[in-house]
Write a protein that holds these residues in place. Structure first.
Motif, mmCIF file in Angstrom:
data_model
loop_
_atom_site.group_PDB
_atom_site.id
_atom_site.type_symbol
_atom_site.label_atom_id
_atom_site.label_comp_id
_atom_site.label_asym_id
_atom_site.label_seq_id
_atom_site.Cartn_x
_atom_site.Cartn_y
_atom_site.Cartn_z
ATOM 1 N N PRO A 109 1.253 5.298 -0.470
ATOM 2 C CA PRO A 109 0.486 6.554 -0.510
ATOM 3 C C PRO A 109 0.786 7.339 -1.793
ATOM 4 O O PRO A 109 1.868 7.234 -2.370
ATOM 5 C CB PRO A 109 0.974 7.315 0.727
ATOM 6 C CG PRO A 109 2.263 6.690 1.105
ATOM 7 C CD PRO A 109 2.250 5.300 0.589
ATOM 8 N N TYR A 110 -0.202 8.113 -2.254
ATOM 9 C CA TYR A 110 -0.038 8.914 -3.474
ATOM 10 C C TYR A 110 1.132 9.883 -3.365
ATOM 11 O O TYR A 110 1.741 10.250 -4.356
ATOM 12 C CB TYR A 110 -1.330 9.692 -3.787
ATOM 13 C CG TYR A 110 -2.419 8.805 -4.326
ATOM 14 C CD1 TYR A 110 -2.305 8.241 -5.593
ATOM 15 C CD2 TYR A 110 -3.557 8.532 -3.582
ATOM 16 C CE1 TYR A 110 -3.301 7.417 -6.098
ATOM 17 C CE2 TYR A 110 -4.552 7.709 -4.075
ATOM 18 C CZ TYR A 110 -4.421 7.161 -5.330
ATOM 19 O OH TYR A 110 -5.400 6.345 -5.831
ATOM 20 N N SER A 111 1.471 10.270 -2.156
ATOM 21 C CA SER A 111 2.585 11.206 -1.965
ATOM 22 C C SER A 111 3.946 10.555 -2.221
ATOM 23 O O SER A 111 4.961 11.239 -2.240
ATOM 24 C CB SER A 111 2.543 11.793 -0.552
ATOM 25 O OG SER A 111 2.694 10.758 0.402
ATOM 26 N N ARG A 112 3.981 9.226 -2.417
ATOM 27 C CA ARG A 112 5.244 8.515 -2.634
ATOM 28 C C ARG A 112 5.285 7.833 -4.006
ATOM 29 O O ARG A 112 5.641 6.677 -4.147
ATOM 30 C CB ARG A 112 5.460 7.472 -1.534
ATOM 31 C CG ARG A 112 5.643 8.029 -0.141
ATOM 32 C CD ARG A 112 6.831 9.005 -0.021
ATOM 33 N NE ARG A 112 8.070 8.578 -0.657
ATOM 34 C CZ ARG A 112 9.056 7.937 -0.059
ATOM 35 N NH1 ARG A 112 8.972 7.671 1.223
ATOM 36 N NH2 ARG A 112 10.127 7.588 -0.720
ATOM 37 N N MET A 113 4.930 8.579 -5.027
ATOM 38 C CA MET A 113 4.980 8.041 -6.384
ATOM 39 C C MET A 113 6.407 7.699 -6.813
ATOM 40 O O MET A 113 6.616 6.936 -7.748
ATOM 41 C CB MET A 113 4.346 9.022 -7.378
ATOM 42 C CG MET A 113 2.829 9.058 -7.333
ATOM 43 S SD MET A 113 2.122 7.471 -7.856
ATOM 44 C CE MET A 113 1.195 7.012 -6.420
ATOM 45 N N ASP A 114 7.392 8.233 -6.095
ATOM 46 C CA ASP A 114 8.770 7.854 -6.390
ATOM 47 C C ASP A 114 8.986 6.355 -6.165
ATOM 48 O O ASP A 114 9.732 5.703 -6.897
ATOM 49 C CB ASP A 114 9.751 8.674 -5.550
ATOM 50 C CG ASP A 114 9.512 8.503 -4.043
ATOM 51 O OD1 ASP A 114 8.345 8.591 -3.604
ATOM 52 O OD2 ASP A 114 10.497 8.301 -3.311
ATOM 53 N N SER B 111 0.882 -1.172 0.000
ATOM 54 C CA SER B 111 0.000 0.000 0.000
ATOM 55 C C SER B 111 0.914 1.214 0.000
ATOM 56 O O SER B 111 1.607 1.480 0.987
ATOM 57 C CB SER B 111 -0.904 0.009 1.229
ATOM 58 O OG SER B 111 -1.793 -1.080 1.189
ATOM 59 N N VAL C 225 6.616 4.052 -6.537
ATOM 60 C CA VAL C 225 5.953 3.395 -7.668
ATOM 61 C C VAL C 225 6.877 3.399 -8.887
ATOM 62 O O VAL C 225 6.991 2.404 -9.604
ATOM 63 C CB VAL C 225 4.601 4.077 -7.984
ATOM 64 C CG1 VAL C 225 3.973 3.484 -9.242
ATOM 65 C CG2 VAL C 225 3.655 3.955 -6.800
ATOM 66 N N ASN C 226 7.568 4.501 -9.118
ATOM 67 C CA ASN C 226 8.508 4.580 -10.240
ATOM 68 C C ASN C 226 9.630 3.556 -10.101
ATOM 69 O O ASN C 226 10.040 2.937 -11.082
ATOM 70 C CB ASN C 226 9.092 5.987 -10.356
ATOM 71 C CG ASN C 226 8.065 6.992 -10.829
ATOM 72 O OD1 ASN C 226 7.116 6.637 -11.523
ATOM 73 N ND2 ASN C 226 8.253 8.244 -10.462
#
Length: 86
Positions: A68-73, A66, A75-76
């Protein structure tokens, strides 16, 4: 190093130099799994690629996170080194 317990795929190059491929393959049954290639003639490369893909699947692991959207780094990074299923 315990190499005798590690999964191994043996790759034999220079198959273009072999005169009797059937005789060679009979001998190579002692070295399973194996792949014959000729880099010079560009033969067996597709077979090697498929064998490696099949061989490496045993090491795949599915994980659930899970993020958070604030941690798209993060996801990259996962996109760079892994595969996102959903």
């Amino acid at each position: 190093l315990n190499v005798d317990t590690k999964p191994t795929l043996i790759v034999f190059n220079k198959m273009d130099r072999v005169k009797n491929l059937n005789q060679l393959e009979a001998t190579l049954k002692n070295y399973l799994p194996y792949c014959l290639i000729s880099v010079l003639q560009k033969e067996g490369i597709q077979t090697l690629t498929e064998a490696l893909s099949y061989f490496l699947r045993q090491f795949e692991t599915t994980m659930e996170f899970s993020i958070p959207y604030s941690r798209m780094d993060i996801v990259n990074i996962i996109h760079q080194y892994g595969k996102i299923i959903s």
